[in-house]
Design a protein around this motif. Structure first.
Motif, PDB file in Angstrom:
ATOM      1  N   PHE A   1     -22.401 -27.507 -16.671  1.00  0.00           N
ATOM      2  CA  PHE A   1     -22.178 -26.830 -15.392  1.00  0.00           C
ATOM      3  C   PHE A   1     -21.395 -25.535 -15.580  1.00  0.00           C
ATOM      4  CE2 PHE A   1     -22.843 -31.247 -14.011  1.00  0.00           C
ATOM      5  CZ  PHE A   1     -23.845 -31.043 -13.065  1.00  0.00           C
ATOM      6  N   ALA A   2     -21.077 -25.199 -16.827  1.00  0.00           N
ATOM      7  CA  ALA A   2     -20.343 -23.967 -17.084  1.00  0.00           C
ATOM      8  C   ALA A   2     -21.275 -22.760 -16.975  1.00  0.00           C
ATOM      9  CB  ALA A   2     -19.717 -24.009 -18.473  1.00  0.00           C
ATOM     10  N   THR A   3     -20.696 -21.599 -16.729  1.00  0.00           N
ATOM     11  CA  THR A   3     -21.439 -20.342 -16.773  1.00  0.00           C
ATOM     12  C   THR A   3     -21.622 -19.946 -18.244  1.00  0.00           C
ATOM     13  OG1 THR A   3     -20.484 -19.647 -14.679  1.00  0.00           O
ATOM     14  CG2 THR A   3     -21.413 -17.913 -16.067  1.00  0.00           C
TER      15      THR A   3
ATOM     16  N   ARG B   1     -16.321 -10.815 -18.095  1.00  0.00           N
ATOM     17  CA  ARG B   1     -16.819 -11.524 -16.898  1.00  0.00           C
ATOM     18  C   ARG B   1     -16.474 -13.016 -16.942  1.00  0.00           C
ATOM     19  NH1 ARG B   1     -23.069 -10.318 -16.811  1.00  0.00           N
ATOM     20  NH2 ARG B   1     -22.889 -11.383 -14.773  1.00  0.00           N
ATOM     21  N   ALA B   2     -15.806 -13.466 -17.993  1.00  0.00           N
ATOM     22  CA  ALA B   2     -15.597 -14.895 -18.203  1.00  0.00           C
ATOM     23  C   ALA B   2     -14.484 -15.442 -17.318  1.00  0.00           C
ATOM     24  CB  ALA B   2     -15.279 -15.164 -19.667  1.00  0.00           C
ATOM     25  N   THR B   3     -14.607 -16.728 -16.992  1.00  0.00           N
ATOM     26  CA  THR B   3     -13.579 -17.424 -16.216  1.00  0.00           C
ATOM     27  C   THR B   3     -13.292 -18.774 -16.866  1.00  0.00           C
ATOM     28  OG1 THR B   3     -15.243 -18.467 -14.784  1.00  0.00           O
ATOM     29  CG2 THR B   3     -14.333 -16.349 -14.054  1.00  0.00           C
ATOM     30  N   GLY B   4     -12.159 -19.362 -16.496  1.00  0.00           N
ATOM     31  CA  GLY B   4     -11.820 -20.699 -16.968  1.00  0.00           C
ATOM     32  C   GLY B   4     -11.618 -20.752 -18.466  1.00  0.00           C
ATOM     33  N   ALA B   5     -11.795 -21.937 -19.020  1.00  0.00           N
ATOM     34  CA  ALA B   5     -11.770 -22.089 -20.477  1.00  0.00           C
ATOM     35  C   ALA B   5     -13.011 -21.404 -21.047  1.00  0.00           C
ATOM     36  CB  ALA B   5     -11.751 -23.562 -20.848  1.00  0.00           C
TER      37      ALA B   5
END
Length: 378
Positions: A136-138, A156-160
């Motif tokens: 479910f990650a981008t 553009r990255a988010t989260g871990a």
């Protein structure tokens, strides 16, 4: 003959399209007696006497594991192998999977979560990409071995954030710039995941893999260790922290819901791992032949082998002759006694069709010379 249903017609049309483009796959049997320039058995461990002896001794064990590891399929032998893997590869823990494909699916579908980001090299194996699709990650790919493009994607990255690469790439035979990637990830708090399918058993003083050979164990969040290549067997393991192992055991569906590796395979893997430290000469022979093959084939008019390839060597021909022509060349080499295979789209991009030559510790310079002479006549 009954008429085909609409779905069967659709499937047949897709097969016909592959036939037209020369990219339809078919099963083929390896003819006996051919010189092996195709298999992944780099060190000949599939036929090693110690491994064969271990398999013979294990024939008294049940033929199957009888269930998943979480039910009836666990064993002292499997846990002992995992302990040995952790010690050998210098990590806290390891968890067995049934294949490299299952290990990549198991890791990427479970560990990165919604809101996280996966940045993966565009040349990554299909199993990595399929695992990412199950997450479910981008996810975004970055250009092959291009840290500048990785930096752009990171904005553009988010989260871990997970960075997925292969130590040694399976189609081009080149290496990931692991020291630079490790520094890049460490400085930015990213999680480096390295697929060691084609480097496990080959690099390092005892065959511990490229991550260990470069001393990057602490900088690598997880390693995918495949056993179907240099270990001459089947299966794989995810190696990392004890917390990662326990998490996968609880949340990785490809681990939880599959029958465990059979006892015979576990016994063979244990024997192969105990042999690995003694194969220093075989690894040296492998590297020497790899360099010799590149020099020899690049001296043949019309052939090009990238200088950055290691062990796996793509052979390109002038003007990109297309899949059918490359398959004809492979067939001619097989007729001359050499097991050589063509690689075409969609495994590699259209226009990059090639022969894929693999060097083994049991090949000889005379065999390389013979193959070069055959390819030079095509």
């Amino acid at each position: 003959m009954p008429s085909l249903s609409p779905l069967h017609q659709r499937l047949a049309q897709q097969l016909a399209q592959r036939e037209t483009t020369g990219t339809r796959r078919r099963l083929t049997q390896v003819a006996a007696g051919l010189v092996d320039f195709s298999s992944n058995d780099y060190l000949g461990l599939s036929c090693h006497p110690a491994v064969r002896t271990a398999l013979q001794q294990a024939t008294a064990e049940p033929a199957g594991s009888t269930g998943s590891r979480l039910l009836t399929g666990n064993s002292a032998a499997a846990e002992s192998l995992e302990t040995h893997l952790a010690q050998f590869h210098r990590v806290e823990a390891a968890l067995l999977f049934n294949s490299g494909y299952a290990a990549n699916m198991g890791f990427f579908s479970a560990v990165p979560r919604r809101g996280d980001t996966i940045l993966y090299d565009e040349a990554s194996h299909a199993s990595v990409k399929d695992g990412i699709r199950s997450s479910f990650a981008t996810a975004w790919s970055f250009r092959h071995n291009d840290l500048a493009d990785l930096e752009r994607r990171l904005a553009r990255a988010t989260g871990a954030v997970f960075v997925a690469v292969e130590a040694l790439y399976s189609m081009d035979g080149d290496m990931a710039p692991l020291p630079e990637l490790a520094t890049f990830c460490r400085e930015r708090g990213l999680y480096l995941v390295v697929d060691e399918a084609h480097s496990n058993g080959i690099y390092g003083l005892c065959g511990e893999g490229l991550v260990a050979a470069l001393g990057l164990e602490v900088d690598t969040f997880a390693r995918i260790l495949t056993f179907g290549k240099a270990l001459g067997s089947q299966g794989a393991a995810v190696a990392g922290s004890a917390v990662l192992r326990d998490y996968l055991l609880n949340f990785s569906r490809p681990f939880i819901y599959t029958t465990a590796l059979p006892p015979l395979t576990v016994a063979g893997l244990a024997a192969a791992y105990h042999v690995l430290p003694d194969l220093t000469l075989e690894r040296e022979q492998l590297f020497e032949l790899s360099a010799y093959l590149k020099r020899t084939l690049n001296a043949v008019s019309g052939l090009r082998v990238p200088l950055e390839s290691h062990i796996i060597h793509p052979v390109f021909f002038p003007n990109n002759p297309g899949p059918e022509a490359v398959r004809r060349i492979a067939a001619a080499a097989q007729q001359a006694g050499f097991d050589v295979r063509a690689i075409v789209s969609p495994t590699v991009p259209v226009g990059t069709e090639r022969l894929r030559l693999i060097v083994h510790s049991y090949n000889t310079k005379e065999e390389v010379n013979g193959l070069a002479a055959v390819l030079g006549r095509q």
